[in-house]
Design an enzyme around this catalytic site. Sequence first.
Site, PDB file in Angstrom:
ATOM      1  CG  HIS A  84       9.831 -10.866  -7.568  1.00 13.70           C
ATOM      2  ND1 HIS A  84      10.442 -11.510  -8.628  1.00 13.70           N
ATOM      3  CD2 HIS A  84       8.491 -11.023  -7.761  1.00 13.70           C
ATOM      4  CE1 HIS A  84       9.510 -12.020  -9.414  1.00 13.70           C
ATOM      5  NE2 HIS A  84       8.323 -11.738  -8.914  1.00 13.70           N
ATOM      6  CB  CYS A 114       4.216  -8.088  -8.321  1.00 17.01           C
ATOM      7  SG  CYS A 114       3.845  -9.035  -6.832  1.00 17.01           S
ATOM      8  NE  ARG A 156       8.827 -17.253  -8.522  1.00 16.12           N
ATOM      9  CZ  ARG A 156       7.708 -16.599  -8.821  1.00 16.12           C
ATOM     10  NH1 ARG A 156       6.522 -17.169  -8.645  1.00 16.12           N
ATOM     11  NH2 ARG A 156       7.750 -15.373  -9.304  1.00 16.12           N
ATOM     12  NE  ARG A 162       8.375 -10.362 -14.144  1.00  9.69           N
ATOM     13  CZ  ARG A 162       8.095 -11.358 -13.296  1.00  9.69           C
ATOM     14  NH1 ARG A 162       6.976 -11.339 -12.613  1.00  9.69           N
ATOM     15  NH2 ARG A 162       8.955 -12.347 -13.093  1.00  9.69           N
ATOM     16  CG  ASP A 173       3.222  -8.680  -3.142  1.00 13.28           C
ATOM     17  OD1 ASP A 173       2.385  -9.350  -3.774  1.00 13.28           O
ATOM     18  OD2 ASP A 173       4.360  -9.112  -2.863  1.00 13.28           O
ATOM     19  CD  GLN A 225       6.311  -7.979 -10.925  1.00 14.32           C
ATOM     20  OE1 GLN A 225       6.025  -9.144 -11.152  1.00 14.32           O
ATOM     21  NE2 GLN A 225       5.805  -6.970 -11.634  1.00 14.32           N
TER      22      GLN A 225
HETATM   23  N1  NVA Z   1       5.344 -11.500  -2.343  1.00  9.60           N
HETATM   24  C1  NVA Z   1       4.753 -12.498  -3.194  1.00  9.60           C
HETATM   25  C2  NVA Z   1       5.054 -12.199  -4.631  1.00  9.60           C
HETATM   26  C3  NVA Z   1       4.454 -13.166  -5.597  1.00  9.60           C
HETATM   27  C4  NVA Z   1       4.819 -12.862  -7.024  1.00  9.60           C
HETATM   28  C5  NVA Z   1       5.266 -13.880  -2.793  1.00  9.60           C
HETATM   29  O1  NVA Z   1       6.449 -13.997  -2.469  1.00  9.60           O
HETATM   30  O2  NVA Z   1       4.474 -14.830  -2.789  1.00  9.60           O
HETATM   31  N1   CP Z   2       4.448 -11.468 -10.179  1.00 13.17           N
HETATM   32  C1   CP Z   2       4.900 -12.729 -10.288  1.00 13.17           C
HETATM   33  O1   CP Z   2       6.095 -13.031 -10.136  1.00 13.17           O
HETATM   34  O2   CP Z   2       3.930 -13.631 -10.633  1.00 13.17           O
HETATM   35  P1   CP Z   2       4.061 -15.209 -10.697  1.00 13.17           P
HETATM   36  O3   CP Z   2       4.170 -15.711  -9.265  1.00 13.17           O
HETATM   37  O4   CP Z   2       2.782 -15.650 -11.357  1.00 13.17           O
HETATM   38  O5   CP Z   2       5.266 -15.593 -11.476  1.00 13.17           O
END
Ligand code: NVA
Ligand code: CP
Length: 301
Positions: A131, A259, A104, A287, A219, A134
Amino acid sequence: MSTRHFLSLYDLTRDELLRVLRRATELKELRARGQRPQIFQHRVLAMIFEKASTRTRVSFEAAMAESGGSSIFLSPADTQLGRGEPVEDTARVLSRMCDAVMARTVAHDTIERLAAAADVPVINALTDRLHPCQVLADLQTFFEHRGDIAGRKVAWIGDGNNMCNTYVEAAQIFGFELAIATPREFQPRVEDYLRGEARLLLTQDPHAAVAGADLVVTDVWISMGHESEAAARLECFKGYQVNAKLMSKAKPDALFMHCLPAHRGEEVSAEVLDHPQSVVWDEAGNRLHAQKALLDFLLNG
Ligand code: NVA
Ligand code: CP
């Protein structure tokens, strides 16, 4: 054959993605019957997290642990990555010790460099652009509740962010109509995520996007890394909350997905998030199964 990675949905063919989704549901059913096939015995997954996570970390760790393998959590704060060791060197080292790397990263470019230097599969666990893990779980959830998504209408409401970009890829691959409602300055650059014809609508009107939708998705308005823009974003996104009034424009049996983590009262009302048409807990739970199936594909073929 060269190492397969999963940085974007396009890294697998449509048929391969469908195979992964079928396997995900199969593994889920087996688990419900108390069976946890030991498909990752003695395998090790390295997990690099430059940003916070609950679902992604737990689902990957649980997937490895309950299938006979293990995982190693690596944060820049506790590794040499945080002290400037190049990501390419890290990739070469991890490739000699681990069977796969999940990352990540803040910048998508970082995971591309990681994958280019790695000899083992690299999996995108969220970047500023995409992502895909997800959206795999989202697709599994739609298939389980409603069957094939081809020809259906999906409405994306709110920020044109990493999740939205991944939905653009999914719309192209799986042949669903995608209506995206965002403020003008937060529209996604869809041309960056398309590889051909897709049925897309870009609008600033959430009601137009949701009209007749089979699935409504939103989201957070403030993704990780955008905290300093919080006040301006909250102001700009005010008219984009998914609430009961907006959901009433969708098909009567439309599903709602997010998500997570969610902010009740911001991008979604508590009433919608906690309504029976909301499948967010199945989506989060999937997931585990979707990523197990993905790892099975990448590690076992
Ligand atoms: N769009 C959000 C998704 C978190 C799972 C982010 O990037 O923070
Ligand atoms: N939806 C998702 O990726 O959640 P986290 O940020 O908790 O991993």
